[in-house]
Scaffold this active site. Structure first.
Site, PDB file in Angstrom:
ATOM      1  N   LYS A  22     -27.694 -18.970  55.028  1.00  0.00           N
ATOM      2  CA  LYS A  22     -26.711 -19.974  54.597  1.00  0.00           C
ATOM      3  C   LYS A  22     -27.254 -21.354  54.842  1.00  0.00           C
ATOM      4  CE  LYS A  22     -25.395 -21.273  58.958  1.00  0.00           C
ATOM      5  NZ  LYS A  22     -25.650 -22.615  59.549  1.00  0.00           N
ATOM      6  N   ASP A 148     -20.118 -18.201  63.209  1.00  0.00           N
ATOM      7  CA  ASP A 148     -20.585 -18.144  61.827  1.00  0.00           C
ATOM      8  C   ASP A 148     -20.484 -16.750  61.217  1.00  0.00           C
ATOM      9  OD1 ASP A 148     -21.167 -20.810  62.002  1.00  0.00           O
ATOM     10  OD2 ASP A 148     -23.350 -20.578  61.989  1.00  0.00           O
TER      11      ASP A 148
END
Length: 299
Positions: A22, A148
């Site tokens: 990401k 996350d």
């Protein structure tokens, strides 16, 4: 190869699952909770590039990691092993798993490698074990492993607040990224303690982000001063565009609206710079893999 099939390389019964990286397209710290955790705002952008996880179901209840994962991470501390054990406990299953992590995402770069690996194990084993806990429950389990992890479980680009766990899906335009790794393992805990870190930024809005207001990354000025390698990569990337830092790691990126522009920029970078190209994903490759596995009827 699609999940749920023999990989032809590690023996029968193994399946292969993606663990995408990401980017944080910006990152602001707007305050702190009473427990000391920092309040963040960010946009998570999922990529079509990352690690791969090979998984094989065991019938004896043991969770085993084969080979190394991130450098210096013991098996007991590996987020993939912890994710498997957490799912095992939450679902009360008697199954176990063998796990192989094929690392491509650099550790400490802010690309989300460890969190994505953990999310992939949760999603893959939920499918392979037949525990069927569902996305919300898996995201809750993931939050116990790291802030996350839920975004990788849910598999959609997102506006995030809180400690990063309050997610709102967001549509992002197609984009291509030149990524660069300075080779520095950024110490997240130490960076959060840095006295020069801005912790009281004014809250941004989605409208600010969409309109292109520069929102920055709170860790960028800290790392550029503390780590000469990060500053050097910023200097190199500034020749092809506007570099940004991702997350609280050392990884840097430049965004492009077309693959052709990104490829040309990558070629123009100095020799020896660890840089590569990745495409922004509108939907996580992990969700695509889970859908293919379900569509195959678990064969």
């Amino acid at each position: 190869m699609s999940p749920g099939t023999d990989d032809g390389g590690a023996g029968s019964g193994w399946s292969l699952w993606p663990a995408p990286a990401k980017l944080n397209l910006f990152l602001r710290i707007t305050g702190r909770r009473d427990d000391g955790y920092h309040l963040l705002q960010t946009v998570f952008r999922l990529l079509d590039w990352g690690d791969s996880i090979r998984v094989r179901v065991r019938d004896d209840g043991q969770i085993r990691r084969h080979g190394a994962s991130a450098p210096g991470v013991a098996e007991a501390d590996d987020l993939t092993v912890r994710a498997a054990k957490l799912l095992q406990s939450a679902s009360n299953t008697s199954h176990g798993a063998d796990i192989i992590v094929e690392k491509r995402i650099p550790s400490g770069g802010g690309f989300g490698g460890g969190s994505s690996d953990a999310a992939t194990v949760l999603v893959a084993l939920d499918a392979l074990w037949g525990t069927a806990l569902g996305e919300d429950r898996l995201a809750d389990l993931g939050l116990q492993l790291g802030a996350d992890v839920p975004v990788f479980v849910r598999g959609r680009n997102a506006w995030a607040e809180g400690v990063g766990e309050q997610l709102a899906p967001i549509d992002l335009p197609p984009a291509w990224y030149v990524l660069a790794d300075p080779g520095v393992h950024a110490p997240t805990a130490a960076l959060f303690r840095a006295p020069e870190l801005t912790r009281d930024a004014a809250p941004a809005t989605i409208a600010d982000f969409v309109s292109g207001v520069p929102l920055g990354n709170a860790f960028e000025p800290v790392l550029r001063v503390r780590e000469p390698a990060v500053e050097a990569v910023f200097a190199a990337l500034s020749q092809i565009g506007s570099p940004r830092l991702t997350g609280s790691g050392s990884g840097c990126f430049v965004e492009f609206a077309s693959r052709e522009d990104a490829e040309a920029a990558l070629v123009a970078l100095p020799q020896g710079l660890r840089a590569w190209l990745a495409t922004g994903a509108s939907r996580s490759p992990l969700l695509e893999a889970r859908s293919r596995w379900e569509g195959a009827g678990r064969e």
